[in-house]
Design an enzyme around this catalytic site. Structure first.
Site, PDB file in Angstrom:
ATOM      1  N   SER A   1      30.626 -81.864  -6.350  1.00 11.46           N
ATOM      2  CA  SER A   1      30.157 -81.429  -7.673  1.00 11.46           C
ATOM      3  C   SER A   1      28.853 -80.643  -7.620  1.00 11.46           C
ATOM      4  O   SER A   1      27.855 -81.005  -8.267  1.00 11.46           O
ATOM      5  CB  SER A   1      30.005 -82.642  -8.577  1.00 11.46           C
ATOM      6  OG  SER A   1      31.178 -83.398  -8.517  1.00 11.46           O
TER       7      SER A   1
ATOM      8  N   ASP B   1      34.030 -81.137  -9.893  1.00 12.25           N
ATOM      9  CA  ASP B   1      34.409 -82.227 -10.818  1.00 12.25           C
ATOM     10  C   ASP B   1      34.982 -81.688 -12.133  1.00 12.25           C
ATOM     11  O   ASP B   1      35.884 -82.289 -12.728  1.00 12.25           O
ATOM     12  CB  ASP B   1      33.239 -83.203 -11.077  1.00 12.25           C
ATOM     13  CG  ASP B   1      31.936 -82.536 -11.461  1.00 12.25           C
ATOM     14  OD1 ASP B   1      31.881 -81.288 -11.504  1.00 12.25           O
ATOM     15  OD2 ASP B   1      30.954 -83.267 -11.713  1.00 12.25           O
TER      16      ASP B   1
ATOM     17  N   ARG C   1      23.674 -73.893  -3.501  1.00 14.80           N
ATOM     18  CA  ARG C   1      22.396 -74.595  -3.601  1.00 14.80           C
ATOM     19  C   ARG C   1      22.660 -75.982  -4.155  1.00 14.80           C
ATOM     20  O   ARG C   1      23.615 -76.189  -4.905  1.00 14.80           O
ATOM     21  CB  ARG C   1      21.414 -73.848  -4.509  1.00 14.80           C
ATOM     22  CG  ARG C   1      21.714 -73.913  -5.979  1.00 14.80           C
ATOM     23  CD  ARG C   1      21.007 -72.852  -6.751  1.00 14.80           C
ATOM     24  NE  ARG C   1      21.684 -71.582  -6.597  1.00 14.80           N
ATOM     25  CZ  ARG C   1      22.736 -71.198  -7.345  1.00 14.80           C
ATOM     26  NH1 ARG C   1      23.197 -71.974  -8.291  1.00 14.80           N
ATOM     27  NH2 ARG C   1      23.311 -70.035  -7.150  1.00 14.80           N
TER      28      ARG C   1
HETATM   29  C1  BGC Z   1      26.747 -78.853 -10.523  1.00 14.37           C
HETATM   30  C2  BGC Z   1      28.196 -78.642 -10.893  1.00 14.37           C
HETATM   31  C3  BGC Z   1      28.757 -79.916 -11.505  1.00 14.37           C
HETATM   32  C4  BGC Z   1      27.869 -80.448 -12.620  1.00 14.37           C
HETATM   33  C5  BGC Z   1      28.366 -81.751 -13.181  1.00 14.37           C
HETATM   34  C6  BGC Z   1      25.960 -79.419 -11.678  1.00 14.37           C
HETATM   35  O1  BGC Z   1      24.661 -79.702 -11.289  1.00 14.37           O
HETATM   36  O2  BGC Z   1      26.175 -77.635 -10.092  1.00 14.37           O
HETATM   37  O3  BGC Z   1      28.964 -78.276  -9.757  1.00 14.37           O
HETATM   38  O4  BGC Z   1      30.040 -79.645 -11.994  1.00 14.37           O
HETATM   39  O5  BGC Z   1      26.566 -80.628 -12.128  1.00 14.37           O
HETATM   40  O6  BGC Z   1      28.474 -82.732 -12.202  1.00 14.37           O
END
Ligand code: BGC
Length: 483
Positions: free
Chosen positions: A153, A206, A168
């Protein structure tokens, strides 16, 4: 907005000193987001989403290489892992077809030092946890390799479904030597070192997992959304609209093929053109391991809401407006309040004070007066309401860009599921943006509670991928040998 004002009115300012009231009112002005501002933000959001589809831009709009809609008829056993902020969740999912499934799962707590550990510590931890899980579920060993859907995620660029180069870290993570690398071979290597019979077939965000899991059982689903430690959304576009892929698509992915897009819209407005940022938002950004990134997410996501409250209270304390003569050493600790603090405070019924008093006494060593508690309660309402209202600008932007007039936006995450009032405040904000005058429950576009994205969604995506591969179809850019 009327509902919000009614909420504030429950906490009278009668006993609050004029100086504190003045300071508080300034915050109230800064944190109140009018329908007009929501509409302006949404309009800019639409442009930014399109920019991300056209070229490398602020909002990454990552093609997720999920190239089919789930039908609900997918079947089979799949492993899924989800690396969250505090746990690694390992799930064994059985897809039964007919939109039916069952699963069993275990959670493994991430060691406290993991957020700033080294890459090898992370992959060893994940592989060790998978080894424990497999030994427990398959004591006699596995008959064949298990396909694994890896829910990761964080923003990871994907040239194919079974890879992802971490752009990142977000949400306060700072594990060394992962950014800029494809995370799949790193995990696969750690699995191989333990001779685990597991094949990573798909890397999944996610939000994409949430989208696909919810579509598996609810065909009205239009988006997968996370309002949790971080925030983000995914939806299906069509490959011909993803202009930055033109020239990269293999011939067996023709126009009209759907493509799940992981927006990564937490990065919206990193240029700070339209968001009504306050000095507290700038401070949060400065304190974070990745300043300048995730501007939108840092105003609305669960990782930050408690810290925003703390920063305002520190300001009031420094100005001599609250907690006079008390020890502020705990209050000065960065991130000492997580979002459970405003959440628990908002949960307590107006008129009761046991929870708020004990949070401040037990966790911060501070005794509060009735006037201070009224101010704190109002600040929580302002922070929580601002988060909910801004959160749906991304949802409204996707809906407007895609021309959705109705549908379900499947949502998950701790803020959506646990923060009091979030769902209602979000629905009010959607009405404000679209100008609906119906009852909130009749809103044509609704946030609905999602199916388990990181288990079921990852499993369905792994199943869709296996099916494509068996049919000899591509699951990535044309230079990738993915068949
Ligand atoms: C991430 C995403 C993720 C979201 C929720 C963000 O900080 O960059 O990839 O889907 O958080 O978990």
């Amino acid at each position: 907005m009327v509902a919000e004002n009614t909420e504030l009115a429950k906490f009278s300012l009668d006993n609050v000193s004029p100086a504190l009231e003045k300071a508080y009112k300034e915050i109230e002005d800064l944190f109140t987001i009018s329908p007009e501002v929501l509409k302006t933000i949404t309009a800019h959001f639409i442009t930014e989403l399109q920019k991300g589809l056209d070229q490398e831009a602020n909002i990454p709009m990552i093609p997720g290489w999920v190239l089919d809609f789930p039908t609900g008829q997918e079947t089979g056993d799949y492993l899924a892992i989800d690396l969250g902020g505090t746990n690694l969740r390992v799930v064994l999912v059985t897809l039964k077809g007919n939109s039916d499934f069952s699963f069993t799962h275990s959670k493994y707590s991430l060691p406290a030092t993991m957020r700033t550990a080294d890459a090898d510590d992370l992959w060893d931890f994940i592989a060790d946890s998978l080894e424990k899980f497999i030994k427990e579920k398959y004591p006699g060993g596995c008959a064949s390799d298990l396909p694994l859907g890896f829910t990761f995620s964080y923003p990871a660029s994907q040239d194919a479904i079974n890879m992802g180069v971490l752009q990142r870290w977000t949400k306060g993570f700072d594990i060394h030597n992962v950014e800029g690398h494809d995370v799949v071979p790193m995990l696969q290597k750690a699995l191989k070192a333990r001779s685990l019979p597991i094949e990573v077939v798909a890397l999944i965000n996610d939000t994409t997992g949430t989208l696909v899991a919810s579509m598996y059982s609810d065909p009205e689903t239009k988006m997968g959304l996370i309002f949790g430690t971080g925030c983000n959304g995914a939806y299906y576009d069509f490959v011909e609209n993803v202009h930055k892929l033109s020239g990269d698509l293999p011939t067996d992915i023709p126009s009209g093929t759907p493509m799940a897009i992981n927006c990564e819209y937490g990065a919206f407005d990193n240029e700070r053109v339209v968001l009504p940022l306050t000095k507290y938002d700038f401070k949060i950004d400065e304190e974070s391991p990745r300043p300048g990134q995730q501007a939108y997410e840092k105003m609305i996501a669960g990782y930050y809401l408690g810290e925003i409250l703390r920063l305002i209270l520190v300001d009031f304390y420094k100005a001599g407006l609250i907690f006079a003569g008390q020890d502020d050493s705990k209050l000065q600790q960065v991130f000492i309040m997580d979002t459970s603090v405003p959440s628990r405070i908002e949960e307590e019924e107006a008129g009761n004070t046991t929870v708020i008093e004990s949070i401040f006494k037990d966790e911060l060593n501070i005794s509060t007066t009735a006037a201070e508690r009224a101010i704190i309660r109002r600040l929580c309402i302002l922070i929580g309401t601002r988060a909910a209202r801004l959160s749906v600008c991304g949802v409204a932007a996707i809906a407007q860009k895609m021309g959705y007039k109705s549908g379900h936006c499947a949502a998950d995450g701790s803020v959506f599921n646990k923060y009091p009032g979030f769902q209602r405040r979000a629905a009010v904000a959607l009405s404000d943006i679209f100008g609906w005058s119906c009852k909130l429950e009749d809103n044509p576009i609704k946030l609905t509670a999602a199916e388990d994205g990181s288990g079921v969604g990852a499993a369905v995506i792994a199943a869709l991928t296996e099916k494509r591969l068996k049919a000899g179809l591509s699951v990535g850019k044309k230079h990738i040998v993915s068949k």
